[in-house]
Design a protein around this motif. Structure first.
Motif, PDB file in Angstrom:
ATOM      1  N   ASP A  31       0.782  -1.240   0.000  1.00  0.00           N
ATOM      2  CA  ASP A  31       0.000   0.000   0.000  1.00  0.00           C
ATOM      3  C   ASP A  31       0.810   1.286   0.000  1.00  0.00           C
ATOM      4  N   VAL A  32       2.041   1.236   0.509  1.00  0.00           N
ATOM      5  CA  VAL A  32       2.811   2.451   0.794  1.00  0.00           C
ATOM      6  C   VAL A  32       4.243   2.316   0.308  1.00  0.00           C
ATOM      7  N   LEU A  33       4.813   3.435  -0.116  1.00  0.00           N
ATOM      8  CA  LEU A  33       6.237   3.529  -0.416  1.00  0.00           C
ATOM      9  C   LEU A  33       6.804   4.708   0.358  1.00  0.00           C
ATOM     10  N   ALA A  34       7.870   4.467   1.100  1.00  0.00           N
ATOM     11  CA  ALA A  34       8.613   5.519   1.793  1.00  0.00           C
ATOM     12  C   ALA A  34       9.991   5.585   1.136  1.00  0.00           C
ATOM     13  N   PHE A  35      10.371   6.781   0.695  1.00  0.00           N
ATOM     14  CA  PHE A  35      11.640   6.929  -0.010  1.00  0.00           C
ATOM     15  C   PHE A  35      12.263   8.282   0.295  1.00  0.00           C
ATOM     16  N   MET A  36      13.546   8.385   0.025  1.00  0.00           N
ATOM     17  CA  MET A  36      14.297   9.598   0.314  1.00  0.00           C
ATOM     18  C   MET A  36      13.957  10.697  -0.691  1.00  0.00           C
ATOM     19  N   ASP A  37      13.786  11.916  -0.190  1.00  0.00           N
ATOM     20  CA  ASP A  37      13.581  13.068  -1.060  1.00  0.00           C
ATOM     21  C   ASP A  37      14.919  13.405  -1.698  1.00  0.00           C
ATOM     22  N   HIS A  45      15.424  13.518   5.079  1.00  0.00           N
ATOM     23  CA  HIS A  45      14.085  13.896   4.598  1.00  0.00           C
ATOM     24  C   HIS A  45      13.487  12.726   3.808  1.00  0.00           C
ATOM     25  N   VAL A  46      12.361  12.213   4.302  1.00  0.00           N
ATOM     26  CA  VAL A  46      11.695  11.050   3.705  1.00  0.00           C
ATOM     27  C   VAL A  46      10.308  11.458   3.226  1.00  0.00           C
ATOM     28  N   LEU A  47       9.884  10.876   2.105  1.00  0.00           N
ATOM     29  CA  LEU A  47       8.538  11.057   1.571  1.00  0.00           C
ATOM     30  C   LEU A  47       7.756   9.756   1.723  1.00  0.00           C
ATOM     31  N   VAL A  48       6.472   9.866   2.023  1.00  0.00           N
ATOM     32  CA  VAL A  48       5.597   8.706   2.171  1.00  0.00           C
ATOM     33  C   VAL A  48       4.414   8.893   1.227  1.00  0.00           C
ATOM     34  N   ILE A  49       4.198   7.913   0.331  1.00  0.00           N
ATOM     35  CA  ILE A  49       3.120   7.999  -0.648  1.00  0.00           C
ATOM     36  C   ILE A  49       2.308   6.711  -0.675  1.00  0.00           C
ATOM     37  N   SER A  50       1.093   6.842  -1.164  1.00  0.00           N
ATOM     38  CA  SER A  50       0.241   5.673  -1.385  1.00  0.00           C
ATOM     39  C   SER A  50       0.605   5.029  -2.715  1.00  0.00           C
ATOM     40  N   LYS A  51       0.588   3.715  -2.741  1.00  0.00           N
ATOM     41  CA  LYS A  51       0.794   2.978  -3.976  1.00  0.00           C
ATOM     42  C   LYS A  51      -0.540   2.621  -4.630  1.00  0.00           C
ATOM     43  N   THR A  52      -1.648   2.870  -3.932  1.00  0.00           N
ATOM     44  CA  THR A  52      -2.951   2.429  -4.418  1.00  0.00           C
ATOM     45  C   THR A  52      -3.890   3.556  -4.806  1.00  0.00           C
ATOM     46  N   HIS A 105       0.557  14.224  -6.381  1.00  0.00           N
ATOM     47  CA  HIS A 105       0.246  12.876  -5.907  1.00  0.00           C
ATOM     48  C   HIS A 105       0.376  13.024  -4.394  1.00  0.00           C
ATOM     49  N   LEU A 106      -0.708  12.804  -3.655  1.00  0.00           N
ATOM     50  CA  LEU A 106      -0.693  13.021  -2.212  1.00  0.00           C
ATOM     51  C   LEU A 106       0.549  12.411  -1.578  1.00  0.00           C
ATOM     52  N   HIS A 107       1.250  13.192  -0.765  1.00  0.00           N
ATOM     53  CA  HIS A 107       2.442  12.690  -0.085  1.00  0.00           C
ATOM     54  C   HIS A 107       2.686  13.465   1.196  1.00  0.00           C
ATOM     55  N   PHE A 108       3.382  12.795   2.102  1.00  0.00           N
ATOM     56  CA  PHE A 108       3.760  13.379   3.386  1.00  0.00           C
ATOM     57  C   PHE A 108       5.278  13.470   3.452  1.00  0.00           C
ATOM     58  N   HIS A 109       5.760  14.586   3.986  1.00  0.00           N
ATOM     59  CA  HIS A 109       7.183  14.810   4.195  1.00  0.00           C
ATOM     60  C   HIS A 109       7.500  14.569   5.670  1.00  0.00           C
ATOM     61  N   ILE A 110       8.564  13.831   5.933  1.00  0.00           N
ATOM     62  CA  ILE A 110       9.121  13.701   7.281  1.00  0.00           C
ATOM     63  C   ILE A 110      10.480  14.374   7.215  1.00  0.00           C
ATOM     64  N   ILE A 111      10.611  15.488   7.944  1.00  0.00           N
ATOM     65  CA  ILE A 111      11.824  16.290   7.849  1.00  0.00           C
ATOM     66  C   ILE A 111      12.464  16.404   9.224  1.00  0.00           C
ATOM     67  N   PRO A 112      13.573  15.688   9.454  1.00  0.00           N
ATOM     68  CA  PRO A 112      14.283  15.807  10.738  1.00  0.00           C
ATOM     69  C   PRO A 112      14.785  17.235  10.934  1.00  0.00           C
TER      70      PRO A 112
END
Length: 145
Positions: A31-37, A45-52, A105-112
């Motif tokens: 359902d999800v892919l988390a990958f480096m920006d 900095h990581v991005l989280v997106i839906s695969k579906t 494409h809806l995505h969330f940023h995780i930024i330390p």
């Protein structure tokens, strides 16, 4: 782009999901892919997106997909915190061009975040070295619960 419109199946995240463009993956499931920006605002900095879902923004996303993305973002943020020991982190999600969204494409940023390191601007950070991103992704993946 506004808050309304058709999903573009040629957007960069859709192309990553199709395997047309490489990404430095942290983790993924069905359902999800988390990958480096590749244009990180901060180290890790990581991005989280839906695969579906083909939702372009928060207004379009299916509630069950949003719940899955929220849980995946939390899981990934915990791993980022464990692996990199930041002093804090920001979770960002932009909607519409006027709201700062650059990929529709809806995505969330995780930024330390660290107090002594300035945050680079969204969409204005330089491209990161792929080897550095791979090393960070490995550290974060190793810290996943």
């Amino acid at each position: 782009m506004s808050l309304t419109g058709a999903y573009d199946p040629a957007n960069i995240f859709a192309r990553i999901l199709k395997g047309e463009i490489p990404a430095v993956k942290v983790w993924e499931d069905d359902d999800v892919l988390a990958f480096m920006d590749v244009f990180p605002q901060s180290e890790g900095h990581v991005l989280v997106i839906s695969k579906t879902s083909r939702a372009r923004n928060l207004l379009e996303v299916e509630p069950e997909v949003l719940a899955t993305l929220a849980a995946a973002t939390q899981r990934t943020a915990r791993a980022v915190a464990k692996a990199l020991s930041p002093e804090g982190f920001s979770i960002m999600q932009f909607n519409g061009e006027a709201g700062g969204q650059t990929v529709f494409h809806l995505h969330f940023h995780i930024i330390p975040r660290w107090a002594d390191r300035p945050l680079k601007g969204h969409g204005h950070a330089p491209m990161a070295d792929a080897d550095v991103l791979r090393s960070l992704a490995e550290r974060i993946a190793a810290a996943l619960d």
